[in-house]
Design an enzyme around this catalytic site. Structure first.
Site, PDB file in Angstrom:
ATOM      1  N   LYS A   1       0.851  -1.209   0.000  1.00 17.13           N
ATOM      2  CA  LYS A   1       0.000   0.000   0.000  1.00 17.13           C
ATOM      3  C   LYS A   1       0.877   1.246   0.000  1.00 17.13           C
ATOM      4  O   LYS A   1       0.682   2.165  -0.793  1.00 17.13           O
ATOM      5  CB  LYS A   1      -0.882   0.014   1.237  1.00 17.13           C
ATOM      6  CG  LYS A   1      -1.570   1.351   1.504  1.00 17.13           C
ATOM      7  CD  LYS A   1      -2.509   1.318   2.693  1.00 17.13           C
ATOM      8  CE  LYS A   1      -1.841   1.595   3.999  1.00 17.13           C
ATOM      9  NZ  LYS A   1      -1.587   3.008   4.285  1.00 17.13           N
ATOM     10  N   ASN A   2       1.885   1.272   0.877  1.00 15.46           N
ATOM     11  CA  ASN A   2       2.662   2.505   1.056  1.00 15.46           C
ATOM     12  C   ASN A   2       3.739   2.708  -0.001  1.00 15.46           C
ATOM     13  O   ASN A   2       4.501   3.666   0.070  1.00 15.46           O
ATOM     14  CB  ASN A   2       3.251   2.548   2.468  1.00 15.46           C
ATOM     15  CG  ASN A   2       2.155   2.736   3.511  1.00 15.46           C
ATOM     16  OD1 ASN A   2       1.017   3.043   3.156  1.00 15.46           O
ATOM     17  ND2 ASN A   2       2.484   2.513   4.766  1.00 15.46           N
TER      18      ASN A   2
ATOM     19  N   ARG B   1      -5.050  10.744   4.035  1.00 17.12           N
ATOM     20  CA  ARG B   1      -3.980  11.729   4.203  1.00 17.12           C
ATOM     21  C   ARG B   1      -2.907  11.594   3.142  1.00 17.12           C
ATOM     22  O   ARG B   1      -2.245  12.561   2.779  1.00 17.12           O
ATOM     23  CB  ARG B   1      -3.302  11.580   5.558  1.00 17.12           C
ATOM     24  CG  ARG B   1      -4.103  11.314   6.741  1.00 17.12           C
ATOM     25  CD  ARG B   1      -3.201  11.047   7.896  1.00 17.12           C
ATOM     26  NE  ARG B   1      -1.875  11.542   7.624  1.00 17.12           N
ATOM     27  CZ  ARG B   1      -1.542  12.838   7.645  1.00 17.12           C
ATOM     28  NH1 ARG B   1      -2.469  13.710   7.895  1.00 17.12           N
ATOM     29  NH2 ARG B   1      -0.314  13.227   7.388  1.00 17.12           N
TER      30      ARG B   1
ATOM     31  N   CYS C   1      -5.483  12.580  12.346  1.00 18.99           N
ATOM     32  CA  CYS C   1      -6.230  11.316  12.272  1.00 18.99           C
ATOM     33  C   CYS C   1      -6.144  10.695  13.664  1.00 18.99           C
ATOM     34  O   CYS C   1      -5.560  11.257  14.578  1.00 18.99           O
ATOM     35  CB  CYS C   1      -5.655  10.400  11.197  1.00 18.99           C
ATOM     36  SG  CYS C   1      -4.130   9.625  11.675  1.00 18.99           S
TER      37      CYS C   1
ATOM     38  N   ARG D   1      -0.343  14.502  12.829  1.00 18.16           N
ATOM     39  CA  ARG D   1       0.141  14.229  11.450  1.00 18.16           C
ATOM     40  C   ARG D   1       0.374  15.528  10.667  1.00 18.16           C
ATOM     41  O   ARG D   1      -0.211  15.769   9.625  1.00 18.16           O
ATOM     42  CB  ARG D   1      -0.864  13.343  10.707  1.00 18.16           C
ATOM     43  CG  ARG D   1      -1.298  12.090  11.427  1.00 18.16           C
ATOM     44  CD  ARG D   1      -0.233  11.036  11.566  1.00 18.16           C
ATOM     45  NE  ARG D   1       0.208  10.458  10.318  1.00 18.16           N
ATOM     46  CZ  ARG D   1      -0.412   9.450   9.695  1.00 18.16           C
ATOM     47  NH1 ARG D   1      -1.508   8.971  10.189  1.00 18.16           N
ATOM     48  NH2 ARG D   1       0.069   8.964   8.569  1.00 18.16           N
TER      49      ARG D   1
ATOM     50  N   ASP E   1       4.055   0.540  12.261  1.00 19.58           N
ATOM     51  CA  ASP E   1       2.864  -0.097  11.685  1.00 19.58           C
ATOM     52  C   ASP E   1       2.708  -1.542  12.115  1.00 19.58           C
ATOM     53  O   ASP E   1       1.713  -2.183  11.768  1.00 19.58           O
ATOM     54  CB  ASP E   1       2.905  -0.023  10.150  1.00 19.58           C
ATOM     55  CG  ASP E   1       2.752   1.390   9.661  1.00 19.58           C
ATOM     56  OD1 ASP E   1       3.024   1.647   8.482  1.00 19.58           O
ATOM     57  OD2 ASP E   1       2.387   2.257  10.478  1.00 19.58           O
TER      58      ASP E   1
ATOM     59  N   VAL F   1       7.053   6.965  17.357  1.00 20.23           N
ATOM     60  CA  VAL F   1       6.820   7.702  16.105  1.00 20.23           C
ATOM     61  C   VAL F   1       5.559   8.557  16.185  1.00 20.23           C
ATOM     62  O   VAL F   1       5.575   9.739  15.847  1.00 20.23           O
ATOM     63  CB  VAL F   1       6.724   6.728  14.906  1.00 20.23           C
ATOM     64  CG1 VAL F   1       6.382   7.472  13.624  1.00 20.23           C
ATOM     65  CG2 VAL F   1       8.027   5.955  14.748  1.00 20.23           C
TER      66      VAL F   1
ATOM     67  N   ARG G   1      -8.902  -0.411   4.145  1.00 17.56           N
ATOM     68  CA  ARG G   1      -7.997   0.588   3.555  1.00 17.56           C
ATOM     69  C   ARG G   1      -6.636  -0.021   3.275  1.00 17.56           C
ATOM     70  O   ARG G   1      -5.938   0.406   2.347  1.00 17.56           O
ATOM     71  CB  ARG G   1      -7.809   1.753   4.525  1.00 17.56           C
ATOM     72  CG  ARG G   1      -9.060   2.544   4.789  1.00 17.56           C
ATOM     73  CD  ARG G   1      -8.737   3.794   5.549  1.00 17.56           C
ATOM     74  NE  ARG G   1      -7.616   4.480   4.902  1.00 17.56           N
ATOM     75  CZ  ARG G   1      -7.087   5.607   5.373  1.00 17.56           C
ATOM     76  NH1 ARG G   1      -7.568   6.146   6.472  1.00 17.56           N
ATOM     77  NH2 ARG G   1      -6.092   6.188   4.762  1.00 17.56           N
TER      78      ARG G   1
END
Ligand code: EPZ
Length: 419
Positions: A22-23, A93, A117, A122, A306, A328, A398
């Protein structure tokens, strides 16, 4: 809203395929806007965030076609509108990733400020300050970032914080700037390196991607290219934890073991037997209960934020006690109160969760709050006694491609029901 129902107690066994990251696909789709000709992107995961990005590009007038293998063809030459509207940016975002490309290619960009979020405020100040250092005139007004630059010029940027999308936005902008840009304290995530590979295939001159110092020599034009997105290391880590938490044996193929070393080390410390090949990983718990492991998140190559929620669930049922420290994001423990409702013994103080493993969790109705928190609730449901109901699973869709199909392939008792 749809829900997931999970009946716990089965050790997961079997093999599944890992989808594209995804990223990586989100910045790569944004990068297609830099080209004078069409690009094609393969190994695209079937995710809500990908659909949202395609909707955003379509709204800007870009032409997109998708085939049944989820290969996406993007023709940026039909772009008409250089605006990323609030109603789309507020749902994702990562829409901020179009800012660098359209400013660099068209000299103008109007991108809605992404709100905060659930996991934190963020901010995007480092994105904006970097573009200003490259000569852009940036005004934040009416909730929009309005940026103008006849042509960006190369600069030496020292990022105050390691920011993944900040690094990606500035690297993309620098590809068409006049002169050389050096990005110090750059993010080193594999998704940054995959984006750099895509940009290089378009004709960009980039050195050092994947290290904390990236150098970009600007060029006049970029052309479209074909690229296959790298596998998702967080999806990989999530299914490895699913095998570990249930005491099972899982094999994941089409993945990249070399992109999640910090996670593999922690899984072995938890008692997992791992074997890896170039594009596969096998985890075998040999029916044992996991041992509790301490985790401290930090930018790549350290333990990924994550994967924090997933390891909180693992430690919740492990033998012993452990601490989970989140460095983070400022508010990434929302999953804790939900897992406590299932019987976990976790106490949060500041940015650290103190977990004492319990023998058993009990099913409960729980609520997803963000993407990775929802994954941790599903993991807890896989071992809880009874049927866990996870609500607000739009968060999970998502970032996880067909999660209930993949978990069912591994033997889980999981089904999706309409609200
Ligand atoms: C990326 O988000 C990922 N998203 C996130 O994945 C991931 O959690 C995060 O990097 C950290 O690894 C995508 O790549 C689309 P950051 P990003 O900018 O880039 C501060 C998921 O679950 N910061 O690296 O938005 C920020 O507040 C998602 O897939 C500034 O202060 O994260 C945070 O504390 C969640 N100013 C830290 O840096 C800025 O301008 C890291 O944020 C930018 C960031």
């Amino acid at each position: 809203m749809e829900k997931l129902l999970i009946r716990g107690g089965r050790a997961l066994e079997g093999e599944i395929r890992i989808s594209g990251a995804k990223n990586a696909v989100l910045p790569i789709l944004a990068a297609t806007l830099l080209g004078d000709s069409p690009s094609s992107v393969g190994n695209v995961p079937h995710l809500k965030d990908v659909t949202t990005t395609m909707e955003l590009l379509g709204r800007m007038g870009v032409s997109l076609t998708v085939d049944d293998q989820m290969n996406i063809e993007v023709d940026p030459s039909t772009i008409q509108d250089l605006t990323a509207p609030y109603e789309l940016v507020k749902t994702m975002r990562a829409s901020i990733l179009v800012l660098g490309p359209i400013l660099a290619r068209y000299g103008e960009a109007n991108v809605s400020l992404p709100g905060g979020c659930a996991i934190g405020s963020r901010p995007v100040d480092l994105h904006v300050r970097g573009l200003e250092a490259m000569g852009a005139d940036v005004r934040v007004e009416g909730g929009y970032i309005r940026a103008r630059a006849r042509r960006l010029r190369g600069a030496r940027l020292v990022l105050e914080n390691v920011t993944v999308t900040g690094t990606e936005n500035l690297m993309m902008a620098a590809t068409l700037a006049s002169g050389t840009t050096v990005i110090e304290n750059a993010a080193r995530e594999p998704e940054v390196a995959d984006l750099a590979a895509f940009l290089t295939a378009m004709g960009a001159h980039i050195e050092g991607a994947g290290t904390d110092c990236i150098t970009v020599h600007g060029v006049e034009r970029l052309q479209g290219c074909a690229h296959r997105v790298l596998p998702d290391r967080i999806e990989t880590g999530t299914y490895l934890v699913a095998g570990a938490i249930t005491g099972g044996r899982v094999r994941l193929k089409d993945t990249r073991p070399d992109t999640l070393d910090a996670v593999l080390v922690k899984l072995e410390a938890a008692g997992a037997r791992l074997s890896v090949g170039t594009d596969w990983i096998e985890l075998d718990m040999q029916g044992r209960r996991p041992r509790a492991v301490d985790v401290r998140t930090a930018p790549y190559p350290a333990f990924p934020t994550d994967m924090q929620a997933q390891f909180t669930a693992l430690d919740a049922v492990a033998e012993g006690s452990a601490t989970i420290t989140e460095t983070v994001f400022e508010n990434r423990f929302m999953h804790v109160q939900e897992i406590r409702r299932m019987g976990a013994d976790i106490r949060v103080s500041g940015n650290t969760a103190f977990v004492r493993g319990v023998e058993r969790l009990y099913a409960a109705p729980v609520m997803a709050t963000d993407l990775r928190a929802s994954a941790s609730l599903i993991l807890a449901g896989l071992v809880a006694e009874g049927e866990t109901v996870v609500d607000r699973i739009y968060h999970i869709d998502r970032g996880y491609d067909c999660i209930e199909e993949k978990l069912s392939q591994l033997g889980a008792d999981i089904r999706r029901v309409p609200a």
